[in-house]
Structure formats: C-alpha cells, structure tokens
Design a protein around this motif. Sequence first.
Motif, mmCIF file in Angstrom:
data_model
loop_
_atom_site.group_PDB
_atom_site.id
_atom_site.type_symbol
_atom_site.label_atom_id
_atom_site.label_comp_id
_atom_site.label_asym_id
_atom_site.label_seq_id
_atom_site.Cartn_x
_atom_site.Cartn_y
_atom_site.Cartn_z
ATOM 1 N N GLY A 328 0.818 -1.207 0.000
ATOM 2 C CA GLY A 328 0.000 0.000 0.000
ATOM 3 C C GLY A 328 0.850 1.253 0.000
ATOM 4 O O GLY A 328 0.538 2.241 -0.685
ATOM 5 N N LEU A 329 1.956 1.246 0.761
ATOM 6 C CA LEU A 329 2.856 2.395 0.784
ATOM 7 C C LEU A 329 3.542 2.582 -0.557
ATOM 8 O O LEU A 329 3.716 3.710 -1.038
ATOM 9 N N VAL A 330 3.936 1.478 -1.178
ATOM 10 C CA VAL A 330 4.583 1.562 -2.499
ATOM 11 C C VAL A 330 3.637 2.192 -3.522
ATOM 12 O O VAL A 330 4.017 3.076 -4.289
ATOM 13 N N LEU A 331 2.373 1.763 -3.528
ATOM 14 C CA LEU A 331 1.410 2.306 -4.485
ATOM 15 C C LEU A 331 1.057 3.747 -4.161
ATOM 16 O O LEU A 331 0.745 4.526 -5.070
ATOM 17 N N GLN A 332 1.096 4.121 -2.894
ATOM 18 C CA GLN A 332 0.854 5.513 -2.540
ATOM 19 C C GLN A 332 1.994 6.403 -3.024
ATOM 20 O O GLN A 332 1.780 7.520 -3.486
ATOM 21 N N ALA A 333 3.213 5.897 -2.932
ATOM 22 C CA ALA A 333 4.367 6.670 -3.383
ATOM 23 C C ALA A 333 4.499 6.665 -4.898
ATOM 24 O O ALA A 333 4.951 7.647 -5.497
ATOM 25 N N CYS A 334 4.101 5.576 -5.546
ATOM 26 C CA CYS A 334 4.297 5.411 -6.997
ATOM 27 C C CYS A 334 2.973 5.021 -7.654
ATOM 28 O O CYS A 334 2.791 3.871 -8.075
ATOM 29 N N PRO A 335 2.036 5.938 -7.783
ATOM 30 C CA PRO A 335 0.726 5.571 -8.355
ATOM 31 C C PRO A 335 0.784 5.243 -9.846
ATOM 32 O O PRO A 335 -0.097 4.558 -10.355
ATOM 33 N N GLN A 336 1.803 5.730 -10.548
ATOM 34 C CA GLN A 336 1.845 5.506 -12.002
ATOM 35 C C GLN A 336 2.036 4.041 -12.375
ATOM 36 O O GLN A 336 1.631 3.617 -13.455
ATOM 37 N N ILE A 337 2.663 3.260 -11.496
ATOM 38 C CA ILE A 337 2.942 1.858 -11.817
ATOM 39 C C ILE A 337 1.662 1.059 -12.003
ATOM 40 O O ILE A 337 1.639 0.048 -12.716
ATOM 41 N N SER A 338 0.541 1.518 -11.408
ATOM 42 C CA SER A 338 -0.724 0.778 -11.520
ATOM 43 C C SER A 338 -1.215 0.707 -12.953
ATOM 44 O O SER A 338 -1.896 -0.255 -13.337
ATOM 45 N N ASP A 339 -0.873 1.709 -13.775
ATOM 46 C CA ASP A 339 -1.331 1.720 -15.167
ATOM 47 C C ASP A 339 -0.726 0.582 -15.975
ATOM 48 O O ASP A 339 -1.240 0.236 -17.045
ATOM 49 N N TYR A 340 0.363 -0.017 -15.501
ATOM 50 C CA TYR A 340 1.055 -1.047 -16.254
ATOM 51 C C TYR A 340 0.797 -2.438 -15.693
ATOM 52 O O TYR A 340 1.471 -3.405 -16.076
ATOM 53 N N GLY A 341 -0.158 -2.548 -14.774
ATOM 54 C CA GLY A 341 -0.511 -3.851 -14.240
ATOM 55 C C GLY A 341 -1.224 -4.711 -15.274
ATOM 56 O O GLY A 341 -1.629 -4.238 -16.340
ATOM 57 N N PRO A 342 -1.420 -5.998 -15.001
ATOM 58 C CA PRO A 342 -2.041 -6.906 -15.974
ATOM 59 C C PRO A 342 -3.402 -6.457 -16.456
ATOM 60 O O PRO A 342 -3.738 -6.628 -17.619
ATOM 61 N N ALA A 343 -4.207 -5.852 -15.572
ATOM 62 C CA ALA A 343 -5.542 -5.389 -15.963
ATOM 63 C C ALA A 343 -5.683 -3.889 -15.745
ATOM 64 O O ALA A 343 -6.765 -3.389 -15.498
ATOM 65 N N GLY A 344 -4.575 -3.153 -15.826
ATOM 66 C CA GLY A 344 -4.625 -1.719 -15.626
ATOM 67 C C GLY A 344 -4.604 -1.322 -14.161
ATOM 68 O O GLY A 344 -4.827 -0.152 -13.831
ATOM 69 N N HIS A 345 -4.315 -2.258 -13.234
ATOM 70 C CA HIS A 345 -4.199 -1.934 -11.826
ATOM 71 C C HIS A 345 -3.300 -2.974 -11.167
ATOM 72 O O HIS A 345 -3.008 -4.027 -11.743
ATOM 73 N N GLY A 347 -2.895 -5.111 -7.619
ATOM 74 C CA GLY A 347 -3.588 -5.503 -6.405
ATOM 75 C C GLY A 347 -2.770 -6.388 -5.494
ATOM 76 O O GLY A 347 -3.172 -6.642 -4.365
ATOM 77 N N ASN A 348 -1.611 -6.891 -5.962
ATOM 78 C CA ASN A 348 -0.758 -7.708 -5.114
ATOM 79 C C ASN A 348 0.667 -7.622 -5.630
ATOM 80 O O ASN A 348 0.940 -7.003 -6.661
ATOM 81 N N TRP A 349 1.583 -8.261 -4.902
ATOM 82 C CA TRP A 349 2.996 -8.161 -5.277
ATOM 83 C C TRP A 349 3.289 -8.808 -6.627
ATOM 84 O O TRP A 349 4.153 -8.354 -7.376
ATOM 85 N N ARG A 350 2.574 -9.862 -6.930
ATOM 86 C CA ARG A 350 2.813 -10.519 -8.218
ATOM 87 C C ARG A 350 2.481 -9.575 -9.373
ATOM 88 O O ARG A 350 3.211 -9.482 -10.355
ATOM 89 N N GLU A 351 1.364 -8.874 -9.263
ATOM 90 C CA GLU A 351 0.993 -7.921 -10.303
ATOM 91 C C GLU A 351 1.961 -6.742 -10.353
ATOM 92 O O GLU A 351 2.238 -6.197 -11.426
ATOM 93 N N LEU A 352 2.484 -6.328 -9.186
ATOM 94 C CA LEU A 352 3.478 -5.251 -9.179
ATOM 95 C C LEU A 352 4.742 -5.676 -9.910
ATOM 96 O O LEU A 352 5.313 -4.907 -10.696
ATOM 97 N N MET A 353 5.182 -6.916 -9.682
ATOM 98 C CA MET A 353 6.392 -7.384 -10.362
ATOM 99 C C MET A 353 6.167 -7.552 -11.865
ATOM 100 O O MET A 353 7.052 -7.296 -12.674
ATOM 101 N N SER A 354 4.961 -7.967 -12.263
ATOM 102 C CA SER A 354 4.642 -8.037 -13.694
ATOM 103 C C SER A 354 4.661 -6.651 -14.324
ATOM 104 O O SER A 354 5.176 -6.449 -15.430
ATOM 105 N N ALA A 355 4.096 -5.669 -13.606
ATOM 106 C CA ALA A 355 4.117 -4.291 -14.110
ATOM 107 C C ALA A 355 5.542 -3.771 -14.194
ATOM 108 O O ALA A 355 5.891 -3.024 -15.123
ATOM 109 N N ALA A 356 6.395 -4.138 -13.257
ATOM 110 C CA ALA A 356 7.781 -3.689 -13.273
ATOM 111 C C ALA A 356 8.527 -4.214 -14.489
ATOM 112 O O ALA A 356 9.376 -3.525 -15.059
#
Length: 436
Positions: A328-345, A347-356
């Motif tokens: 939650g802190l990571v997404l608060q600090a870096c909201p732009q990364i959510s746009d690159y998630g598997p479904a545009g958001h 929701g968990n660490w796996r999706e964050l690593m996929s977006a990365a």
Amino acid sequence: MESGSVTTPFGRRAMTLGMLASQQIAETIEPGTTRNKWKLFRAICEARPALGVTDRALNVLDALLTFYPDNELSEDRGLIVFPSNAQLSIRAKGMTAATLRRHLAGLVEAGLIVRKDSANGKRYARRDRAGAVSEAFGFSLAPLLARAAEIEALAAQAVADRELMRITRERLTICRRDVAKLISAALDEGAAGDWEKITCIFREIVARLPRAPGLEHLTSVLDDMSLLREEIVNQLEMLTKVKKIDAKESQIERHIQNSNPESISDLEPAIETKQGAKLAARIGQQSVPLDDQVISATPEGARGGELRAGRCKRPLGEDGELKSFPLGLVLQACPQISDYGPAGHVGNWRELMSAAVVVRSMLGVSPSAYQDACSAMGPENAATVMACILERGGHINSAGGYLRDLTRRTEAGEFAIGPMLMSLVRANSSIRRQVG
C-alpha cells in the motif's frame, strides 16, 4: 448521334479537345452492343478512382440513368436523355442547380457523357406522328456504351487491387504482431542476444509506413518485416535447443547428486538467486493482497526452503537486511505503476512485479541489469525501485545506469528504499493538495 457530326456546347461554355475526343469515342460503338445500365453503373463506381470522377458526380450520373426508359443501354433505342434541371435535381436528392452544373461538367470532362445542346440550350425531344423520338437534345449516354469494356476492365482491376491490399495489410499486421511479441518474450525471459538492436530495427521498419500507405509501401515493409521475424524465430529456436540440451545434462547431474534420500534439498529446494534465477520463477511464488504482509524468497545461505515474512534478506547496513515495505505504501508513493498492471491496476505483489517487467522494457533497462537488481535486492524491492524510477522518470537520464548504480550500492550496504519512498509520498501528497 450522326456519324461524323460534332456538337459544340451552348452559350459561353468553350469547346475543348477532350470534348471532341469523347464525341469521337461515342461514335465507335460496335453494332449490337448492349449493357445493363445498372451493372455498368456499378462497374463505374468500382473504377471511380481510375476514371477520375467524384462520388457526387456519380450521384448525378445515377439520376441521369433513371431517365433512360429501358434497363438495357442500346444504340437502337437512342442514348440521349433530356431531363430538366428541376427534375434532375429531385432525382439527385435535392442537389442545387449550381452543384448540378458543376458535376455535369465533371462527367463530361471524364468522358462518361456528351452534351448535345439545342439551338437555345433547352433539352427536349421532337417526335414523329407515330410518337417515336426523331431527334433529342440533352445528354448522350453513348460514351458509357462505347467504353463499356474498358470500364469493366478497370472495375475488375480495382477489385483485384483492393483485395490484394486487404490481404497485404492482414499479413503485415500479423507479422508485425509476431515480431513485437517475440521480442517482448525474449526480453522478459532474458534470452541471450542483442534485443535492443533488434527492437531498433523493428521500429525503423514500422516508421517507414506513411499515414496512408499504398500497395508498394505495404509490400516493401512486409518483406523486411518477414525477414526480421524469420531471423528472430531462428535465433530463439537455437536458444531453445541449447536449453533442452542443458536441461538434459542438469537432470543427469541432479540424479547423481540427490541420490541421498535423507537430503533436505530434495524435499524443499531453495532458490539460488545469485546463480541467475529468473524473475518469473519468483513471481509465481507470491500473491499477497494490499496489506502489510510481504513474503519474500529464501535468503542467502538458508536451508530447507524456509520463508521469511516482512523482509528480504539482502546485505545492507549493520543488520545486513534490505527491508520490504507494505505494498500500500509503495502504491501511494508510486501511483503511475498501476497503469502497467495486468488489468490496468496492481492488487498484489505478483501484479506489481509483472508491471515492473513492462516498465523495465519501456524505459530501456536491459534484462541483465534488472536481473542483477533482483538478485541483490529481491524481486519485491527491485519492482519497488522500478516503480520509483518510473515516478521520477523526468529527472533520470538513464534508467538502466541508475538501476545498476542502486544495485551496486545495495551490495555495498549503502542503499535503503525507505527514504526514496517517503520522498515520493511527500511529493505526491503536495501535488494532490495543490490540485485540490
């Protein structure tokens, strides 16, 4: 029209050599030639670009054909129609008189109709005592019948060209998709090869396409794109064959090394990140919701596949650990990364690593640089750093060089993610206050 006769236009309209040529063509109708007027009109519509007429001019020609009494155009029945401007405007869907005159002139210039003007410029017909038309003044449709074979050939060629264009576009679209996804797969899997150079070649080929490409442009680009796809496929097939050979050898080695049934590693094998473990293997182990619980892979030197919660054991500072922060802190600090998630958001660490991984490719960070960061920081922290780099993209000249520097500092115990995250949290909070 009488053979050898020449009709000049009424009033101030000038006679041109093109009109004379059209009248001469109209006199070359083969005896017994007939055509269905609506089929011929359909062919004219297909061949419109080659004939050089507009779609509005074809509307006027359609209206003129409705005044011809029969469906079959034939010289024996006469080929002159003589509607008034008022009636022609009604059948041309209310077209104004000035627009009618302009498009009638366009049909004359294209050689599809010929004017046969009377002495006073009026359109009419004289009939004999039996009621048959003996002489008519108006627009002659003779050029349509004289050029019927030419028009039909042009229409057939236009249909063939359109079909070839469609097929070429489809092939180019598929080939372009194949190349893009093969390059992406190679980068994600960390396959050996100069994929950055191949990506540049791919972009150069795509950039050669103009906004409205013709058949020649599409064919040229398709040829080059097909060669690039073939080269990529050959390179990946060679890598696949090498991996199969290595897999067979490693299976034999594991069979010899793990012959002891009491070995703990047989039951719960640990992940050796320093030997180049793939990020995908780490992603598949974690799926944590948006809370403070963070599960990381086995730290270096651990036995039996033990899992640690809340931190990833990496060298840093006095305690030798690089802490993972709540998602939650990571997404608060870096909201732009959510746009690159598997479904545009995210929701968990796996999706964050996929977006990365997507962001890494977009920012031009090499797979080896990101893999080194995962080995030094752990996959969660490496993904967090990529999110921070994305958030600060406007202030970083080389994302790859910056990530390698952070990796080096992490290995030396000189880097902590906390200050970077808190700085971004404060920056985003001030921006939201200014906007609000």
